[in-house]
Design a protein around this motif. Structure first.
Motif, mmCIF file in Angstrom:
data_model
loop_
_atom_site.group_PDB
_atom_site.id
_atom_site.type_symbol
_atom_site.label_atom_id
_atom_site.label_comp_id
_atom_site.label_asym_id
_atom_site.label_seq_id
_atom_site.Cartn_x
_atom_site.Cartn_y
_atom_site.Cartn_z
ATOM 1 N N GLU A 1 29.164 -22.972 -96.973
ATOM 2 C CA GLU A 1 29.217 -21.680 -96.299
ATOM 3 C C GLU A 1 28.861 -20.536 -97.253
ATOM 4 O O GLU A 1 28.104 -19.625 -96.886
ATOM 5 C CB GLU A 1 30.601 -21.453 -95.702
ATOM 6 C CG GLU A 1 30.955 -22.366 -94.540
ATOM 7 C CD GLU A 1 31.285 -23.795 -94.965
ATOM 8 O OE1 GLU A 1 31.234 -24.690 -94.096
ATOM 9 O OE2 GLU A 1 31.586 -24.014 -96.153
ATOM 10 N N THR B 1 31.118 -23.791 -101.864
ATOM 11 C CA THR B 1 31.022 -24.365 -100.524
ATOM 12 C C THR B 1 29.630 -24.147 -99.935
ATOM 13 O O THR B 1 28.872 -23.274 -100.382
ATOM 14 C CB THR B 1 32.046 -23.710 -99.569
ATOM 15 O OG1 THR B 1 31.688 -22.333 -99.371
ATOM 16 C CG2 THR B 1 33.458 -23.797 -100.133
ATOM 17 N N ASP C 1 25.418 -31.759 -94.030
ATOM 18 C CA ASP C 1 26.183 -31.080 -95.075
ATOM 19 C C ASP C 1 26.280 -31.865 -96.379
ATOM 20 O O ASP C 1 26.894 -31.401 -97.329
ATOM 21 C CB ASP C 1 27.609 -30.799 -94.576
ATOM 22 C CG ASP C 1 27.631 -29.781 -93.450
ATOM 23 O OD1 ASP C 1 26.739 -28.915 -93.441
ATOM 24 O OD2 ASP C 1 28.527 -29.866 -92.592
ATOM 25 N N ASP D 1 25.079 -20.704 -97.899
ATOM 26 C CA ASP D 1 24.269 -20.207 -96.795
ATOM 27 C C ASP D 1 24.286 -18.681 -96.717
ATOM 28 O O ASP D 1 23.256 -18.046 -96.440
ATOM 29 C CB ASP D 1 24.758 -20.801 -95.480
ATOM 30 C CG ASP D 1 24.331 -22.248 -95.307
ATOM 31 O OD1 ASP D 1 23.346 -22.652 -95.948
ATOM 32 O OD2 ASP D 1 24.973 -22.966 -94.518
ATOM 33 N N GLU D 2 25.439 -18.085 -96.949
ATOM 34 C CA GLU D 2 25.528 -16.628 -96.912
ATOM 35 C C GLU D 2 24.711 -16.016 -98.047
ATOM 36 O O GLU D 2 24.002 -15.013 -97.850
ATOM 37 C CB GLU D 2 26.986 -16.188 -97.023
ATOM 38 C CG GLU D 2 27.194 -14.680 -96.945
ATOM 39 C CD GLU D 2 26.682 -14.064 -95.653
ATOM 40 O OE1 GLU D 2 26.209 -12.914 -95.686
ATOM 41 O OE2 GLU D 2 26.739 -14.751 -94.599
#
Length: 249
Positions: free
Chosen positions: A186, A184, A57, A189-190
């Motif tokens: 997350e 972020t 990360d 990635d989305e």
């Protein structure tokens, strides 16, 4: 964890992921495997779009392996070492499919070259960039053409000369390296998943022709990047660089 390069095909998207425990630095064997994986994925009819990412990360890529860099003792070895990133960039350039960059954290040196060689690059706000090569007495010769193509000569020369400074993800977005910057990992990635899967709905031949158009003018890079690798291979043997590298041991 052990270093790796792996390819996963999900819904027509080929996710190419590399990892090294030393901040995702890339020694020669990983660079060779990465170039082969990109080439093979480009020939796989079941894959419509590629995503280039790294494990973990934090750091996207810390650049070349300092362990291998310190051990270079002749020009031929130096040329081979610096040709590693040249071969990956050329594999990305010649791949007939769009490559989306997923940059989750800081990236240095050769890692900036990889990000610049993607066709569409998305990042988090933590993805600061730095060209640190001048710090050790060489320069970003191999990755320079890819970085200059994406950022322009002015921005590339700025970060190449100011080799001590990390430039923010927002700066990189302003200069054209990153298309979007997310809060972020997350969210990144989305967004990458949604964007890549949407591209799978388009005509592969049209995307291939578009990629050829975008990379027009780089047909000499097979020779150019190897010539640049030879320059770095000579400079790394200089007394200045040898003394500088001792401070990193």
């Amino acid at each position: 964890m052990e270093p790796y390069v792996k390819l996963n095909n999900k819904n027509g998207v080929g996710y190419i992921e590399f990892f090294h425990p030393a901040h995702n630095s890339l020694p020669g064997n990983l660079l060779s495997e990465l170039a082969r994986t990109i080439t093979n994925a480009g020939e796989d009819a079941s894959i419509k779009v590629l995503v280039l990412k790294s494990g973990g990360d934090r750091t996207f890529c810390a650049g070349a392996s300092f362990t291998e860099l310190i051990d270079i003792n002749d020009e031929e070895t130096g040329k081979v070492f610096f040709s590693g990133f040249a071969n990956v960039i050329n594999a990305m350039r010649k791949c007939p499919k769009f490559i989306i960059g997923r940059i989750q954290g800081k990236t240095v040196g050769g890692g900036v070259g990889l990000a610049s060689a993607t066709d569409y690059c998305m990042a988090t706000k933590f993805a600061a960039i730095k060209l640190s090569e001048l710090n050790v007495g060489i320069g970003p010769f191999v990755v320079g053409p890819a970085v200059q193509r994406k950022l322009g000569l002015g921005a590339m020369s700025q970060i190449a000369i100011d080799a001590n400074t990390f430039y923010s993800a927002e700066w990189a977005q302003q200069k054209g390296l990153f298309t979007q910057v997310y809060e972020t990992v997350e969210e990144l990635d989305e967004a990458v998943k949604t964007f890549a899967e949407n591209l799978c709905n388009y005509n592969p031949k049209a995307m291939s022709e578009m990629k050829t158009m975008f990379w027009r003018g780089t047909e000499d890079w097979d020779q150019l990047l190897i010539q640049r690798a030879k320059i770095s291979g000579r400079l790394v043997l200089s007394e200045f660089t040898k003394e500088k590298l001792k401070t990193y041991k």
